[in-house]
Design an enzyme around this catalytic site. Structure first.
Site, PDB file in Angstrom:
ATOM      1  CG  HIS A   1      25.574  10.717  43.932  1.00  0.00           C
ATOM      2  ND1 HIS A   1      26.179  10.446  45.131  1.00  0.00           N
ATOM      3  CD2 HIS A   1      24.432  11.391  44.227  1.00  0.00           C
ATOM      4  CE1 HIS A   1      25.430  10.942  46.127  1.00  0.00           C
ATOM      5  NE2 HIS A   1      24.374  11.515  45.604  1.00  0.00           N
TER       6      HIS A   1
ATOM      7  CE  LYS B   1      24.903  18.554  54.581  1.00  0.00           C
ATOM      8  NZ  LYS B   1      24.264  18.474  53.272  1.00  0.00           N
TER       9      LYS B   1
ATOM     10  NE  ARG C   1      17.561   9.127  46.677  1.00  0.00           N
ATOM     11  CZ  ARG C   1      18.279   9.615  47.686  1.00  0.00           C
ATOM     12  NH1 ARG C   1      19.190   8.859  48.262  1.00  0.00           N
ATOM     13  NH2 ARG C   1      18.093  10.838  48.117  1.00  0.00           N
TER      14      ARG C   1
ATOM     15  CB  SER D   1      25.193  10.123  50.760  1.00  0.00           C
ATOM     16  OG  SER D   1      25.493  10.127  49.398  1.00  0.00           O
TER      17      SER D   1
HETATM   18  P1  ADP Z   1      22.321  17.087  48.555  1.00  0.00           P
HETATM   19  O1  ADP Z   1      23.017  17.198  49.863  1.00  0.00           O
HETATM   20  O2  ADP Z   1      22.402  18.298  47.709  1.00  0.00           O
HETATM   21  O3  ADP Z   1      20.921  16.502  48.614  1.00  0.00           O
HETATM   22  P2  ADP Z   1      23.337  14.523  47.663  1.00  0.00           P
HETATM   23  O4  ADP Z   1      24.786  14.278  47.504  1.00  0.00           O
HETATM   24  O5  ADP Z   1      22.649  13.785  48.774  1.00  0.00           O
HETATM   25  O6  ADP Z   1      23.218  16.080  47.756  1.00  0.00           O
HETATM   26  O7  ADP Z   1      22.556  14.203  46.322  1.00  0.00           O
HETATM   27  C1  ADP Z   1      22.794  14.879  45.132  1.00  0.00           C
HETATM   28  C2  ADP Z   1      21.713  14.517  44.110  1.00  0.00           C
HETATM   29  O8  ADP Z   1      21.776  13.120  43.827  1.00  0.00           O
HETATM   30  C3  ADP Z   1      20.282  14.755  44.589  1.00  0.00           C
HETATM   31  O9  ADP Z   1      19.517  15.186  43.485  1.00  0.00           O
HETATM   32  C4  ADP Z   1      19.814  13.395  45.032  1.00  0.00           C
HETATM   33  O10 ADP Z   1      18.410  13.260  44.942  1.00  0.00           O
HETATM   34  C5  ADP Z   1      20.522  12.519  44.013  1.00  0.00           C
HETATM   35  N1  ADP Z   1      20.696  11.155  44.488  1.00  0.00           N
HETATM   36  C6  ADP Z   1      21.108  10.727  45.688  1.00  0.00           C
HETATM   37  N2  ADP Z   1      21.142   9.384  45.748  1.00  0.00           N
HETATM   38  C7  ADP Z   1      20.728   8.934  44.531  1.00  0.00           C
HETATM   39  C8  ADP Z   1      20.519   7.638  43.960  1.00  0.00           C
HETATM   40  N3  ADP Z   1      20.707   6.525  44.647  1.00  0.00           N
HETATM   41  N4  ADP Z   1      20.097   7.571  42.668  1.00  0.00           N
HETATM   42  C9  ADP Z   1      19.877   8.711  41.968  1.00  0.00           C
HETATM   43  N5  ADP Z   1      20.031   9.959  42.446  1.00  0.00           N
HETATM   44  C10 ADP Z   1      20.455  10.071  43.716  1.00  0.00           C
END
Ligand code: ADP
Length: 152
Positions: A18, A42, A91, A128
């Protein structure tokens, strides 16, 4: 006029992946708002205050990166904060397929475009939900999360 981008997510927790997306997008926008989306149905592992404190610790020296929470539709929140674009990270193909549908729907209902940034290879497997599993079993998450001590 300032060009503002919204980077929305659950950020449970906010990972190095992120962080990379914020670093890439701040080169294009004047201001990035990291929007922590709150979905009342959630359950989160890290409570909202911890996630805010943690993300703040990462960008405290950057006045053009701000953190906000929201519980409305993402596109409505964009309008509220004058963001012109939603920013998301990719990703792999699964992310792309999932994100494409949401981006098209968001465009359809609001006219707001989503801008995607590819992650770097070394962050491709950072996710995450895996980090939550590692954390729950007392494993090391510092490799994947900067300033992880702020989450405790
Ligand atoms: P959500 O619950 O909205 O999917 P996340 O917190 O999981 O939120 O992810 C937010 C954004 O960050 C999404 O666009 C996700 O694809 C991106 N993301 C998650 N992990 C990575 C990573 N390792 N590298 C780049 N982008 C990521």
């Amino acid at each position: 006029m300032k060009k503002i981008g919204l980077f929305p997510g659950s950020f449970d927790p906010f990972t190095k992946g992120h962080e990379l997306i914020v670093k890439k997008s701040i080169k294009i926008f004047d201001e990035i708002i990291i929007g922590i989306g709150i979905n009342n149905s959630k359950e989160y592992l890290f409570d909202l205050q911890k996630r805010i404190k943690h993300i703040n610790s990462l960008f405290e020296d950057q006045s053009n990166v701000k953190i906000s929470e929201f519980n409305s539709l993402t596109v409505n929140f964009c309008k509220k904060i004058d963001a012109t674009h939603i920013i998301r990270g990719l990703r792999n193909c699964n992310d792309f397929e999932y994100e494409k549908t949401i981006a098209q729907m968001n465009k359809n209902i609001s006219g707001i475009e989503t801008l995607f940034f590819l992650t770097d290879e070394k962050y491709e497997s950072i996710n995450s939900s895996l980090i939550r599993e590692i954390y729950k079993h007392n494993g090391p998450i510092e490799k994947f999360v900067t300033n992880a001590h702020h989450l405790v």
